[in-house]
Motif scaffolding. Structure first.
Motif, PDB file in Angstrom:
ATOM      1  N   ASP A  23      -4.288 -16.859   2.662  1.00 19.58           N
ATOM      2  CA  ASP A  23      -3.102 -17.374   3.334  1.00 19.58           C
ATOM      3  C   ASP A  23      -2.261 -16.187   3.786  1.00 19.58           C
ATOM      4  O   ASP A  23      -2.001 -15.276   2.999  1.00 19.58           O
ATOM      5  CB  ASP A  23      -2.263 -18.253   2.399  1.00 19.58           C
ATOM      6  N   LEU A  24      -1.842 -16.211   5.051  1.00 14.33           N
ATOM      7  CA  LEU A  24      -1.091 -15.080   5.619  1.00 14.33           C
ATOM      8  C   LEU A  24       0.055 -15.595   6.473  1.00 14.33           C
ATOM      9  O   LEU A  24      -0.096 -16.592   7.187  1.00 14.33           O
ATOM     10  CB  LEU A  24      -1.998 -14.226   6.510  1.00 14.33           C
ATOM     11  N   ASP A  25       1.168 -14.892   6.419  1.00 10.57           N
ATOM     12  CA  ASP A  25       2.296 -15.119   7.319  1.00 10.57           C
ATOM     13  C   ASP A  25       2.752 -13.758   7.822  1.00 10.57           C
ATOM     14  O   ASP A  25       3.354 -12.991   7.069  1.00 10.57           O
ATOM     15  CB  ASP A  25       3.451 -15.821   6.596  1.00 10.57           C
ATOM     16  N   LEU A  26       2.444 -13.450   9.080  1.00 10.18           N
ATOM     17  CA  LEU A  26       2.759 -12.146   9.653  1.00 10.18           C
ATOM     18  C   LEU A  26       3.824 -12.318  10.728  1.00 10.18           C
ATOM     19  O   LEU A  26       3.567 -12.943  11.760  1.00 10.18           O
ATOM     20  CB  LEU A  26       1.501 -11.509  10.259  1.00 10.18           C
ATOM     21  N   PRO A  27       5.031 -11.788  10.510  1.00 10.56           N
ATOM     22  CA  PRO A  27       6.094 -11.965  11.502  1.00 10.56           C
ATOM     23  C   PRO A  27       5.883 -11.066  12.716  1.00 10.56           C
ATOM     24  O   PRO A  27       5.299  -9.976  12.616  1.00 10.56           O
ATOM     25  CB  PRO A  27       7.367 -11.546  10.743  1.00 10.56           C
ATOM     26  N   PRO A  28       6.366 -11.479  13.870  1.00  6.67           N
ATOM     27  CA  PRO A  28       6.334 -10.592  15.038  1.00  6.67           C
ATOM     28  C   PRO A  28       7.283  -9.417  14.823  1.00  6.67           C
ATOM     29  O   PRO A  28       8.276  -9.523  14.101  1.00  6.67           O
ATOM     30  CB  PRO A  28       6.820 -11.489  16.176  1.00  6.67           C
ATOM     31  N   GLY A  29       6.945  -8.285  15.422  1.00 14.40           N
ATOM     32  CA  GLY A  29       7.823  -7.129  15.350  1.00 14.40           C
ATOM     33  C   GLY A  29       7.856  -6.448  14.003  1.00 14.40           C
ATOM     34  O   GLY A  29       8.732  -5.600  13.757  1.00 14.40           O
ATOM     35  N   CYS A  30       6.921  -6.771  13.122  1.00 12.67           N
ATOM     36  CA  CYS A  30       6.881  -6.176  11.784  1.00 12.67           C
ATOM     37  C   CYS A  30       5.505  -5.551  11.548  1.00 12.67           C
ATOM     38  O   CYS A  30       4.509  -5.982  12.110  1.00 12.67           O
ATOM     39  CB  CYS A  30       7.154  -7.216  10.704  1.00 12.67           C
ATOM     40  N   CYS A  31       5.491  -4.541  10.688  1.00 10.23           N
ATOM     41  CA  CYS A  31       4.235  -3.884  10.310  1.00 10.23           C
ATOM     42  C   CYS A  31       3.905  -4.237   8.867  1.00 10.23           C
ATOM     43  O   CYS A  31       4.669  -3.924   7.949  1.00 10.23           O
ATOM     44  CB  CYS A  31       4.351  -2.370  10.465  1.00 10.23           C
ATOM     45  N   THR A  32       2.783  -4.894   8.686  1.00  9.58           N
ATOM     46  CA  THR A  32       2.261  -5.192   7.353  1.00  9.58           C
ATOM     47  C   THR A  32       1.082  -4.268   7.098  1.00  9.58           C
ATOM     48  O   THR A  32       0.135  -4.238   7.890  1.00  9.58           O
ATOM     49  CB  THR A  32       1.812  -6.662   7.256  1.00  9.58           C
ATOM     50  N   VAL A  33       1.143  -3.509   6.016  1.00  8.38           N
ATOM     51  CA  VAL A  33       0.068  -2.588   5.661  1.00  8.38           C
ATOM     52  C   VAL A  33      -0.809  -3.240   4.594  1.00  8.38           C
ATOM     53  O   VAL A  33      -0.310  -3.718   3.567  1.00  8.38           O
ATOM     54  CB  VAL A  33       0.625  -1.243   5.165  1.00  8.38           C
ATOM     55  N   LEU A  34      -2.106  -3.267   4.865  1.00  4.00           N
ATOM     56  CA  LEU A  34      -3.096  -3.858   3.966  1.00  4.00           C
ATOM     57  C   LEU A  34      -3.886  -2.744   3.299  1.00  4.00           C
ATOM     58  O   LEU A  34      -4.462  -1.885   3.981  1.00  4.00           O
ATOM     59  CB  LEU A  34      -4.025  -4.777   4.763  1.00  4.00           C
ATOM     60  N   SER A  35      -3.929  -2.753   1.995  1.00  5.61           N
ATOM     61  CA  SER A  35      -4.691  -1.753   1.255  1.00  5.61           C
ATOM     62  C   SER A  35      -5.621  -2.442   0.268  1.00  5.61           C
ATOM     63  O   SER A  35      -5.536  -3.650   0.041  1.00  5.61           O
ATOM     64  CB  SER A  35      -3.758  -0.783   0.527  1.00  5.61           C
ATOM     65  N   GLY A  36      -6.518  -1.657  -0.305  1.00  4.29           N
ATOM     66  CA  GLY A  36      -7.483  -2.181  -1.254  1.00  4.29           C
ATOM     67  C   GLY A  36      -8.704  -1.295  -1.289  1.00  4.29           C
ATOM     68  O   GLY A  36      -8.906  -0.455  -0.401  1.00  4.29           O
ATOM     69  N   PRO A  37      -9.560  -1.453  -2.295  1.00  2.25           N
ATOM     70  CA  PRO A  37     -10.736  -0.597  -2.426  1.00  2.25           C
ATOM     71  C   PRO A  37     -11.701  -0.770  -1.256  1.00  2.25           C
ATOM     72  O   PRO A  37     -11.762  -1.833  -0.624  1.00  2.25           O
ATOM     73  CB  PRO A  37     -11.359  -1.047  -3.743  1.00  2.25           C
ATOM     74  N   SER A  38     -12.449   0.284  -0.981  1.00  3.96           N
ATOM     75  CA  SER A  38     -13.458   0.229   0.081  1.00  3.96           C
ATOM     76  C   SER A  38     -14.484  -0.851  -0.229  1.00  3.96           C
ATOM     77  O   SER A  38     -14.907  -1.022  -1.374  1.00  3.96           O
ATOM     78  CB  SER A  38     -14.153   1.582   0.223  1.00  3.96           C
ATOM     79  N   GLN A 194      -2.137  -6.310  -0.781  1.00  2.00           N
ATOM     80  CA  GLN A 194      -3.245  -5.697  -1.515  1.00  2.00           C
ATOM     81  C   GLN A 194      -4.375  -6.702  -1.585  1.00  2.00           C
ATOM     82  O   GLN A 194      -4.163  -7.872  -1.953  1.00  2.00           O
ATOM     83  CB  GLN A 194      -2.790  -5.316  -2.933  1.00  2.00           C
ATOM     84  N   LEU A 195      -5.577  -6.259  -1.206  1.00  2.01           N
ATOM     85  CA  LEU A 195      -6.769  -7.089  -1.331  1.00  2.01           C
ATOM     86  C   LEU A 195      -7.689  -6.445  -2.354  1.00  2.01           C
ATOM     87  O   LEU A 195      -8.096  -5.283  -2.193  1.00  2.01           O
ATOM     88  CB  LEU A 195      -7.479  -7.218   0.024  1.00  2.01           C
ATOM     89  N   ASP A 196      -7.997  -7.171  -3.419  1.00  3.59           N
ATOM     90  CA  ASP A 196      -8.898  -6.659  -4.445  1.00  3.59           C
ATOM     91  C   ASP A 196      -9.699  -7.814  -5.021  1.00  3.59           C
ATOM     92  O   ASP A 196      -9.705  -8.918  -4.451  1.00  3.59           O
ATOM     93  CB  ASP A 196      -8.136  -5.890  -5.537  1.00  3.59           C
ATOM     94  N   SER A 197     -10.357  -7.580  -6.133  1.00  6.73           N
ATOM     95  CA  SER A 197     -11.226  -8.614  -6.699  1.00  6.73           C
ATOM     96  C   SER A 197     -10.450  -9.848  -7.147  1.00  6.73           C
ATOM     97  O   SER A 197     -11.033 -10.919  -7.333  1.00  6.73           O
ATOM     98  CB  SER A 197     -12.014  -8.034  -7.871  1.00  6.73           C
TER      99      SER A 197
END
Length: 205
Positions: A23-38, A194-197
């Motif tokens: 589930d995601l909610d990404l606003p316009p004009g904003c930067c969301t940084v996604l991190s997590g293990p390779s 953050q995306l992880d297990s």
């Protein structure tokens, strides 16, 4: 294509064959940084939002469902930029429909305008990465889904890209940016995921 107003990019129960639901909610004009293990599926998540990989779930832009928009139009509005860009012609210029639009952007990311006359094989990895970004930018997307867009860049070129991204934000473009660089996240992020297990979750700034 129907006119789509400025608004959020949203996903509900988005899932692929081996990932999700998200589930995601990404606003316009904003930067969301996604991190997590390779290897956890960050690139796949971006590709599903852009409808480039098979997926299920509900995705909408400004409340308008993805299914109601032609696929090619959706991908111009919600544009995915891979870490390794694709090039299908020998000449750089052949990849741009409007050279006048891209030419003034080149110095902003530390590129020589003469590169528009170059052959793709002559380009460095970093030059290809920045040109692919500009190729996406001149399409005027509502959201840019960026997969490590500065990974191959020196600090000066990285700074130019980051400044360009901030200008796009100021114009209302939403950004979802995959980065392993914690300092870059600190500079750019309005929100962090953050995306992880354990799945996808929002993390504190």
């Amino acid at each position: 294509m129907k006119q789509i107003p400025q608004g959020p990019l949203q996903a509900r129960e988005l899932r692929g064959a081996h990932s999700g639901p998200f589930d995601l909610d990404l606003p316009p004009g904003c930067c969301t940084v996604l991190s997590g293990p390779s290897g956890i599926g960050k690139s796949l998540l971006l590709r599903m939002l852009a409808d480039l990989d098979p997926n299920q779930g509900r995705v909408s832009l400004a409340g308008i469902s993805r299914e109601s928009v032609p696929a090619s139009s959706w991908r111009r509005l919600v544009t995915y930029l891979a870490a390794e860009s694709g090039w299908w012609e020998d000449d750089v210029a052949a990849h741009f429909t409007d050279l006048d639009a891209v030419r003034p952007l080149l110095p902003q990311v530390n590129l020589d305008p003469a590169l528009l006359q170059a052959q793709v094989l002559q380009l460095s990895t970093g030059e290809r990465q920045r040109l692919a970004l500009l190729r996406a930018v001149v399409q005027n997307p509502r959201f840019l889904l960026l997969d490590e867009p500065t990974a191959a860049l020196d600090p000066a070129s990285r700074d130019g890209v980051e400044q360009l991204l901030k200008r796009l934000q100021a114009q209302g473009t939403g950004l979802l940016l995959v980065s392993h660089d914690s300092e870059q996240a600190r500079r750019l992020a309005d929100a962090r995921l953050q995306l992880d297990s354990q799945g996808l979750r929002e993390v504190a700034q």
